[in-house]
Design a protein around this motif. Sequence first.
Motif, mmCIF file in Angstrom:
data_model
loop_
_atom_site.group_PDB
_atom_site.id
_atom_site.type_symbol
_atom_site.label_atom_id
_atom_site.label_comp_id
_atom_site.label_asym_id
_atom_site.label_seq_id
_atom_site.Cartn_x
_atom_site.Cartn_y
_atom_site.Cartn_z
ATOM 1 N N HIS A 1 1.114 -1.332 0.440
ATOM 2 C CA HIS A 1 0.004 -0.012 0.192
ATOM 3 C C HIS A 1 1.040 1.289 0.213
ATOM 4 O O HIS A 1 2.142 0.931 0.541
ATOM 5 N N VAL A 2 0.314 1.899 -0.267
ATOM 6 C CA VAL A 2 0.905 3.850 -0.361
ATOM 7 C C VAL A 2 0.967 4.074 1.569
ATOM 8 O O VAL A 2 -0.725 4.179 1.317
ATOM 9 N N LYS A 3 1.584 4.191 2.235
ATOM 10 C CA LYS A 3 2.035 5.002 3.517
ATOM 11 C C LYS A 3 2.766 5.891 3.859
ATOM 12 O O LYS A 3 3.377 6.504 3.237
ATOM 13 N N LEU A 4 1.446 7.234 4.506
ATOM 14 C CA LEU A 4 2.036 8.389 4.415
ATOM 15 C C LEU A 4 2.525 8.822 6.154
ATOM 16 O O LEU A 4 1.160 8.392 6.653
ATOM 17 N N PRO A 5 2.925 9.802 6.356
ATOM 18 C CA PRO A 5 3.116 9.619 7.703
ATOM 19 C C PRO A 5 1.651 9.859 8.637
ATOM 20 O O PRO A 5 0.684 10.824 7.452
ATOM 21 N N GLY A 6 1.209 9.399 9.889
ATOM 22 C CA GLY A 6 -0.715 10.235 9.935
ATOM 23 C C GLY A 6 0.350 10.555 11.294
ATOM 24 O O GLY A 6 1.032 11.587 11.786
ATOM 25 N N PRO A 7 -0.359 11.107 12.404
ATOM 26 C CA PRO A 7 -0.435 11.653 13.371
ATOM 27 C C PRO A 7 0.050 11.239 14.516
ATOM 28 O O PRO A 7 0.966 11.586 15.496
ATOM 29 N N SER A 8 0.918 9.884 14.435
ATOM 30 C CA SER A 8 1.899 9.454 15.119
ATOM 31 C C SER A 8 2.404 8.028 14.335
ATOM 32 O O SER A 8 1.764 7.148 13.167
ATOM 33 N N MET B 1 -5.829 12.036 -2.048
ATOM 34 C CA MET B 1 -5.172 11.937 -0.636
ATOM 35 C C MET B 1 -4.973 13.232 -0.273
ATOM 36 O O MET B 1 -5.455 13.127 0.998
ATOM 37 N N LEU B 2 -4.826 13.842 -1.156
ATOM 38 C CA LEU B 2 -4.506 15.948 -0.979
ATOM 39 C C LEU B 2 -6.010 16.486 -0.127
ATOM 40 O O LEU B 2 -5.650 16.802 1.068
ATOM 41 N N ARG C 1 2.729 21.017 8.027
ATOM 42 C CA ARG C 1 3.757 21.313 8.462
ATOM 43 C C ARG C 1 4.899 20.210 8.085
ATOM 44 O O ARG C 1 5.671 20.354 8.233
ATOM 45 N N ASN C 2 4.694 18.819 8.620
ATOM 46 C CA ASN C 2 4.815 17.746 7.989
ATOM 47 C C ASN C 2 5.461 17.500 6.411
ATOM 48 O O ASN C 2 6.771 16.624 5.882
ATOM 49 N N GLY C 3 4.858 18.289 5.773
ATOM 50 C CA GLY C 3 5.618 18.477 4.136
ATOM 51 C C GLY C 3 4.554 17.468 3.301
ATOM 52 O O GLY C 3 5.142 17.560 2.370
ATOM 53 N N ILE C 4 3.984 16.592 3.980
ATOM 54 C CA ILE C 4 3.538 15.509 2.870
ATOM 55 C C ILE C 4 1.699 16.928 1.787
ATOM 56 O O ILE C 4 2.028 16.066 1.023
ATOM 57 N N LEU C 5 1.582 17.486 2.471
ATOM 58 C CA LEU C 5 0.390 17.868 1.484
ATOM 59 C C LEU C 5 1.341 18.792 0.075
ATOM 60 O O LEU C 5 1.021 19.120 -0.719
ATOM 61 N N PRO C 6 2.807 19.709 0.657
ATOM 62 C CA PRO C 6 3.057 20.151 -0.327
ATOM 63 C C PRO C 6 3.504 18.796 -1.331
ATOM 64 O O PRO C 6 3.961 18.498 -2.726
ATOM 65 N N MET C 7 4.274 17.459 -0.832
ATOM 66 C CA MET C 7 4.697 16.240 -1.138
ATOM 67 C C MET C 7 3.620 16.132 -2.049
ATOM 68 O O MET C 7 3.816 15.406 -3.938
ATOM 69 N N LEU C 8 2.458 15.985 -2.036
ATOM 70 C CA LEU C 8 2.089 15.107 -2.802
ATOM 71 C C LEU C 8 0.848 16.478 -3.463
ATOM 72 O O LEU C 8 1.304 16.042 -4.990
ATOM 73 N N LYS C 9 1.014 18.150 -3.395
ATOM 74 C CA LYS C 9 0.457 18.382 -4.434
ATOM 75 C C LYS C 9 1.895 18.967 -5.670
ATOM 76 O O LYS C 9 1.320 18.633 -7.044
ATOM 77 N N ARG C 10 2.964 18.280 -5.554
ATOM 78 C CA ARG C 10 4.043 17.933 -6.355
ATOM 79 C C ARG C 10 3.738 16.785 -7.377
ATOM 80 O O ARG C 10 4.181 16.598 -8.448
#
Length: 196
Positions: free
Chosen positions: A41-48, A64-65, A78-87
């Motif tokens: 699966h695709v795993k992205l960091p979560g709250p923990s 996902m975004l 803050r953890n860079g996941i939204l900018p990564m998904l935008k890219r």
Amino acid sequence: MKRMKFRYAMVCSSNQNRSMEAHSILKRQGFDVSSYGTGSHVKLPGPSLREPNVYDFGTPYKHMLEDLRRKDPELYKRNGILPMLKRNCTVKLAPQRWQENAADGSFDVVFTFEEKVFDMVIEDLNNRDHVLMKTVLIINLEVKDNHEEAAIGARLALDLCQEIEATDSWEDTIDDIVAAFEKQHRRKLLYSISFY
């Protein structure tokens, strides 16, 4: 723009950071490139650490975004996941899994960014029927899985691809290309040759 000689695949585990950063940079430079993950699966960091965000391969990056914006926009910004998904949205529609999508034998060079993925790609290629008997070069460039290192790793992958493109046949020059790269960048590469 100059036509590239070779087709490239960028492969990482499951979080779509390192392979997509390299895909993005190479695509902008006109390379014929694809990207894949090898996880289930695709795993992205979560709250923990125990609560990752898990998506099926094929889930559009846009979905996902939107999902993470709904859950906690501040955390994922803050953890860079939204900018990564935008890219990622600007590179392709959705993540693809290596084992299901890369079987057509069309790649000349496959980059991985961690040794366990390198081993998985080699094992996968070795377990296939080698009907084309076409060589494929697999290179592992070890890159830590964070946004800063992914950017550095992508530029290093671009350098290597440019060196490979400068040759008529990578089969004849790969040892020299790798030795020069390791000396210049003080990074050890693993590489292997397999077949389609």
